[in-house]
Motif scaffolding. Structure first.
Motif: not given
Length: 124
Positions: A24-28, A76-79, A85-91
């Protein structure tokens, strides 16, 4: 990428805690902060994603660093950030908290009664 096992989740958690930044901090972040984040923590992020891919006890230990290197070289860095983020949200471990709360509320000495038995007792 699957949901990691406990062993690979612990490995990924150690790397995640060394970063000190939540998704979430990264998104900001703005462009400059994102570039700085990738420069400082790109290696740890790639190891977290590699821990999510390699789930086995032997392959997770032996191939984590080579796979993390391969991810840094080919993704790619974005991927890579999206996979992080996907790994952290799924776990998320919040579901365990719900189970623990439910177990604490239940009376362990009272036998479990099915719904049909409760309905027949109320009709009698």
């Amino acid at each position: 990428m699957k949901i990691p096992t406990t062993r690979s989740f612990i490995r990924a958690s150690r790397a995640y805690l060394s970063i000190g930044v939540t998704p979430e901090e990264y998104e900001g972040y703005g462009f400059t902060e994102k570039v700085r984040f990738i420069a400082e923590h790109g290696k740890a992020v790639s190891r977290i994603v590699a821990a999510g891919i390699l789930r086995g006890p032997v392959t997770g230990r032996l191939l984590n660093r080579p796979l993390a290197w391969l991810l840094r070289e080919t993704m790619h860095p974005v991927a890579l950030m999206d996979a992080w983020k996907l790994l952290l949200s799924e776990t998320a471990v919040t579901s365990f908290g719900i189970i623990i709360t439910l177990a604490a509320v239940m009376n362990k000495m009272q036998p479990l009664v099915s719904r049909n038995e409760r309905e027949s007792e109320t009709r009698s």
